[in-house]
Design an enzyme around this catalytic site. Structure first.
Site, PDB file in Angstrom:
ATOM      1  N   TYR A   1     -26.767   3.955 -56.276  1.00 40.61           N
ATOM      2  CA  TYR A   1     -27.196   4.006 -57.704  1.00 40.61           C
ATOM      3  C   TYR A   1     -28.622   4.404 -57.741  1.00 40.61           C
ATOM      4  O   TYR A   1     -29.272   5.044 -56.862  1.00 40.61           O
ATOM      5  CB  TYR A   1     -26.897   2.613 -58.252  1.00 40.61           C
ATOM      6  CG  TYR A   1     -26.926   2.726 -59.874  1.00 40.61           C
ATOM      7  CD1 TYR A   1     -25.749   3.890 -60.417  1.00 40.61           C
ATOM      8  CD2 TYR A   1     -27.760   2.370 -61.017  1.00 40.61           C
ATOM      9  CE1 TYR A   1     -25.604   3.830 -61.775  1.00 40.61           C
ATOM     10  CE2 TYR A   1     -27.441   2.666 -62.208  1.00 40.61           C
ATOM     11  CZ  TYR A   1     -26.637   3.508 -62.716  1.00 40.61           C
ATOM     12  OH  TYR A   1     -26.646   3.756 -63.808  1.00 40.61           O
TER      13      TYR A   1
ATOM     14  N   ASP B   1     -24.477  -0.201 -71.652  1.00 44.27           N
ATOM     15  CA  ASP B   1     -25.182  -0.721 -70.683  1.00 44.27           C
ATOM     16  C   ASP B   1     -26.675  -0.399 -70.996  1.00 44.27           C
ATOM     17  O   ASP B   1     -27.711  -1.322 -70.716  1.00 44.27           O
ATOM     18  CB  ASP B   1     -24.750  -0.421 -69.538  1.00 44.27           C
ATOM     19  CG  ASP B   1     -25.369  -1.228 -68.368  1.00 44.27           C
ATOM     20  OD1 ASP B   1     -25.730  -2.284 -68.355  1.00 44.27           O
ATOM     21  OD2 ASP B   1     -26.029  -0.442 -67.409  1.00 44.27           O
ATOM     22  N   ASP B   2     -27.099   0.752 -71.466  1.00 44.07           N
ATOM     23  CA  ASP B   2     -28.503   1.249 -71.446  1.00 44.07           C
ATOM     24  C   ASP B   2     -29.141   0.283 -72.528  1.00 44.07           C
ATOM     25  O   ASP B   2     -30.474  -0.132 -72.439  1.00 44.07           O
ATOM     26  CB  ASP B   2     -28.569   2.733 -71.663  1.00 44.07           C
ATOM     27  CG  ASP B   2     -27.831   3.627 -70.874  1.00 44.07           C
ATOM     28  OD1 ASP B   2     -28.216   3.495 -69.778  1.00 44.07           O
ATOM     29  OD2 ASP B   2     -26.939   4.346 -71.177  1.00 44.07           O
TER      30      ASP B   2
ATOM     31  N   ARG C   1     -28.434  12.193 -71.354  1.00 44.35           N
ATOM     32  CA  ARG C   1     -29.598  11.399 -70.763  1.00 44.35           C
ATOM     33  C   ARG C   1     -29.716  10.825 -69.713  1.00 44.35           C
ATOM     34  O   ARG C   1     -29.508   9.399 -69.606  1.00 44.35           O
ATOM     35  CB  ARG C   1     -30.363  10.464 -72.163  1.00 44.35           C
ATOM     36  CG  ARG C   1     -31.715  10.032 -71.986  1.00 44.35           C
ATOM     37  CD  ARG C   1     -32.046   8.958 -72.954  1.00 44.35           C
ATOM     38  NE  ARG C   1     -31.220   7.730 -72.795  1.00 44.35           N
ATOM     39  CZ  ARG C   1     -31.296   6.772 -72.042  1.00 44.35           C
ATOM     40  NH1 ARG C   1     -32.302   6.692 -71.219  1.00 44.35           N
ATOM     41  NH2 ARG C   1     -30.538   5.614 -71.898  1.00 44.35           N
TER      42      ARG C   1
ATOM     43  N   GLU D   1     -22.571   4.902 -71.549  1.00 42.41           N
ATOM     44  CA  GLU D   1     -23.422   5.172 -70.429  1.00 42.41           C
ATOM     45  C   GLU D   1     -24.365   6.311 -70.643  1.00 42.41           C
ATOM     46  O   GLU D   1     -23.868   7.592 -70.717  1.00 42.41           O
ATOM     47  CB  GLU D   1     -23.056   5.233 -68.995  1.00 42.41           C
ATOM     48  CG  GLU D   1     -23.978   4.974 -67.944  1.00 42.41           C
ATOM     49  CD  GLU D   1     -24.663   3.787 -67.629  1.00 42.41           C
ATOM     50  OE1 GLU D   1     -25.635   3.904 -66.946  1.00 42.41           O
ATOM     51  OE2 GLU D   1     -24.183   2.890 -68.106  1.00 42.41           O
ATOM     52  N   ASP D   2     -25.654   6.289 -70.785  1.00 47.01           N
ATOM     53  CA  ASP D   2     -26.591   7.416 -70.609  1.00 47.01           C
ATOM     54  C   ASP D   2     -26.369   8.490 -71.767  1.00 47.01           C
ATOM     55  O   ASP D   2     -26.376   9.749 -71.335  1.00 47.01           O
ATOM     56  CB  ASP D   2     -26.770   8.135 -69.255  1.00 47.01           C
ATOM     57  CG  ASP D   2     -27.266   7.189 -68.285  1.00 47.01           C
ATOM     58  OD1 ASP D   2     -28.237   6.442 -68.728  1.00 47.01           O
ATOM     59  OD2 ASP D   2     -27.459   7.653 -67.043  1.00 47.01           O
TER      60      ASP D   2
ATOM     61  N   ASN E   1     -36.692   4.410 -64.638  1.00 45.82           N
ATOM     62  CA  ASN E   1     -35.916   4.984 -63.619  1.00 45.82           C
ATOM     63  C   ASN E   1     -35.894   6.440 -63.645  1.00 45.82           C
ATOM     64  O   ASN E   1     -35.878   7.145 -64.816  1.00 45.82           O
ATOM     65  CB  ASN E   1     -34.545   4.611 -63.241  1.00 45.82           C
ATOM     66  CG  ASN E   1     -34.508   3.107 -62.684  1.00 45.82           C
ATOM     67  OD1 ASN E   1     -35.111   2.896 -61.735  1.00 45.82           O
ATOM     68  ND2 ASN E   1     -33.775   2.199 -63.520  1.00 45.82           N
TER      69      ASN E   1
ATOM     70  N   LYS F   1     -21.709   3.491 -61.385  1.00 43.12           N
ATOM     71  CA  LYS F   1     -21.709   2.338 -61.735  1.00 43.12           C
ATOM     72  C   LYS F   1     -20.369   1.747 -61.608  1.00 43.12           C
ATOM     73  O   LYS F   1     -20.279   0.389 -61.347  1.00 43.12           O
ATOM     74  CB  LYS F   1     -21.452   2.539 -63.361  1.00 43.12           C
ATOM     75  CG  LYS F   1     -23.074   2.537 -64.020  1.00 43.12           C
ATOM     76  CD  LYS F   1     -23.261   1.050 -64.138  1.00 43.12           C
ATOM     77  CE  LYS F   1     -24.962   0.814 -64.546  1.00 43.12           C
ATOM     78  NZ  LYS F   1     -25.388   1.387 -65.662  1.00 43.12           N
TER      79      LYS F   1
END
Length: 622
Positions: free
Chosen positions: A146, A311-312, A199, A288-289, A473, A217
């Site tokens: 990750y 999760d973000d 993203r 996610e993202d 990150n 993930k």
């Protein structure tokens, strides 16, 4: 027994999902030792064979199946009966011996991306050994599978792509999504991580190259929460990309169309979610993202319609809140003084995207919960704290009602009535924050020496240590390094980051920065929600997860300046967080019990959940 009549397959591989016979009675079947149990009992068994996999394999086909393959660990009897003699070197190894060799090979890789490639090759040929390696070497492997290494792996995904089917691509030009979902061989999936690649980390629009994120993930879900790997599914919805580099690349493997407008995007996603719900109605979906423009919209649209979370937004929020709750215990310069309350903090955020606002929202809710606990008659709710304790700084300065630009919907509730402040340093200088959080996702170095020194001076005058979290990150986006934070604050800062940094020695004292990795939170939330069959995932579950995580930080960790616990205890941490999630689900009427059991207390839930986790070990096939 004739060699061509010996097959290996799961214990109820006599029927298809429609109930039709798939082999004749004259064939001799080599079955796992749990054969003869009922289907409900079979589902209780953690095994390296998927009970959903209609696999009738022998010889080389077994070695090509990562869920069945043991490599050099096949026993002599298994080699005899499964036509493996001569296909493997003669020496039989244990999984421990395989791990020793694998660790040596891992350490010999020259670069982090080479280590990532090495582990993915192992992942694609031996699921059991791969996940055992992650568990046995969690600190070394986490930054590889990750953040930060997965960022480079995503950028190179199309160039590195191999034909092994790890994940589902729902491409808007490939027809009806139900048909695509039907092609995935697993009938029972517990958890899905889905992205559109718009993203990825702080790297922007990577299109289908973002598939590396759901894959990584879910590897962490297996390692931390013990999900069975064959019951996990990474999905990328390909709606095109606005990344000119990939659109002009001859090797990019996704659609090269422009990303659609909002109406078309939500239409495509609605079809994808409905197809997923049709195919796997009990699966939890983790968004996610997704881009800031769509992350909140998707969450709000589906959070009360299906079992899902982002999760973000929510996972990051709970991870940061947990770190703050732990940091408050060491914030006072005089340890004899009582810690300040969460709702007594002044917090400056650099970044007002989905992650930043998600974090601020959960902290505001935490402030309201603590204020209510201290004074049941208080009328101070989360909105009260949003406009009094928070200063969100985006590319145009502090988010205010009167700065004259259009505010995205997720920023409006944090918009202050103050005059606009145009930059971060001026904001810190005027506000005198006790907490500084970075979630901007922009090039590194936005927490300047002047900013940190100014904050440290103001906190020191108030008898406090500054709490600084540089959470963007990968490392190239981090607002400052651990060394910079400690040096510029004279070792006074309580520091955590999104990417890993090593210990730093200042004035003879070793400071160990904590990494605010979402891995602390999302496996426990997902595992708890799935195991108690919750109808939805609520913000109060994330607050409970954050509170539980903060309680796992040892005194030794705090004394070293780390506000997160040792990741080597991740399964114990996950079980406790999952139990807290189950408890909230039951209290909110979203579940009737944990793992089908009613009336369990918290300790019993922890024990039951820990016992249900899949452990990567080889099963005897014959």
């Amino acid at each position: 027994i004739l060699s061509n009549s010996i097959i290996l397959h799961p214990p109820y591989d006599t029927m298809t999902s429609e109930g039709s016979q798939i082999h004749n009675n004259s064939t001799r079947c080599i079955r796992p030792p749990w054969d003869g149990r009922t289907e409900s009992e079979l589902n209780e068994v953690a095994t390296a064979l998927s009970s959903e996999r209609l696999a009738r394999l022998r010889g080389p086909d077994i070695l090509r199946d990562p869920y069945l393959n043991k490599g050099s660990a096949f026993t002599e009897r298994e080699r005899d009966l499964l036509n493996l003699k001569g296909l493997l070197p003669p020496l039989v190894l244990t999984i421990e011996e395989q791990l020793f060799k694998t660790k040596n090979q891992f350490d010999q890789q020259a670069t982090d991306i080479a280590k990532y490639t090495f582990l993915e090759e192992l992942h694609n040929r031996n699921e059991t050994l791969y996940h055992r390696f992650l568990l046995e070497n969690i600190k070394e492997s986490l930054p590889i599978v990750y953040t930060p290494t997965v960022g480079q792996a995503c950028q190179d995904f199309s160039d590195m792509y191999r034909t092994y089917a790890r994940g589902l691509f729902l491409s808007k030009d490939k027809g009806e999504f139900r048909a695509l979902c039907r092609n995935w061989p697993q009938h029972d999936v517990d958890i899905i991580v889905i992205t559109d690649g718009s993203r990825i980390l702080g790297l922007g629009d990577l299109g289908i190259n973002g598939m590396g994120i759901p894959i990584g993930k879910l590897a962490l879900y297996v390692a931390a929460a013990g999900f069975q790997p064959w019951r996990t599914l990474p999905i990328t919805v390909d709606v095109g990309t606005n990344n000119e580099k990939y659109r002009n690349s001859s090797t990019y493997m996704g659609l090269k169309d422009d990303r659609p407008d909002d109406d078309e995007f939500y239409d495509v996603m609605d079809k994808a979610i409905k197809a997923i719900q049709w195919r796997w109605p009990n699966a939890l979906i983790q968004f996610e993202d997704f881009s800031n423009a769509h992350a909140f919209g998707l969450l709000e649209k589906y959070r009360n319609k299906t079992l899902c979370f982002n999760d973000d937004i929510q996972g990051t929020a709970a991870t940061v809140l947990a770190g703050l709750l732990a940091a408050l215990l060491i914030q006072q310069s005089d340890p004899s003084k009582a810690p300040l309350k969460l709702y007594e903090q002044r917090i400056v955020f650099l970044g007002a995207g989905s992650a930043g606002v998600g974090v601020a929202d959960l902290i505001a809710q935490g402030m309201a919960i603590e204020a209510k606990r201290d004074d049941p008659a208080t009328e101070m709710d989360a909105q009260y704290f949003r406009t009094r304790n928070f200063w969100l700084v985006d590319s145009k300065g502090v988010v205010t009602k009167n700065r004259g630009d259009f505010l995205q919907a997720h920023k409006v509730r944090f918009a202050r009535d103050d005059d606009t402040i145009s930059d971060l340093f001026s904001t810190v200088e005027k506000v005198k924050p006790t907490i500084l959080l970075g979630l901007a996702g922009r090039p590194a170095g936005l927490f300047t020496e002047a900013t940190i020194k100014t904050m440290c001076k103001d906190c020191t005058e108030s008898g406090l240590r500054p709490i600084i979290m540089a959470l963007s990150n990968p490392t190239s986006k981090s607002e400052c390094t651990a060394e910079q934070a400690y040096q510029w604050s004279g070792g006074r800062a309580i520091f955590a980051s999104g990417s890993p940094f090593g210990p730093v020695t200042i004035n003879g004292k070793i400071h160990v920065p904590g990494q605010g990795n979402n891995m602390y939170i999302f496996p426990g939330v997902g595992y708890g929600a799935v195991m108690c069959r919750s109808k939805s995932v609520t913000d109060s579950m994330f607050y409970a997860a954050a509170k539980e995580l903060s309680l796992q930080v040892s005194r030794e960790d705090l004394d070293n300046g780390s506000v997160y616990p040792d990741l080597r205890n991740i399964r114990d941490i996950t079980a406790k967080i999952a139990a807290g999630v189950c408890k909230v689900a039951i209290e909110e009427g979203l579940s009737s019990g944990c793992c089908g059991r009613r009336g369990c207390d918290l300790d019993e839930m922890v024990a039951v959940l820990a016992g249900k986790m899949w452990w990567p070990q080889y099963e005897d096939y014959v």
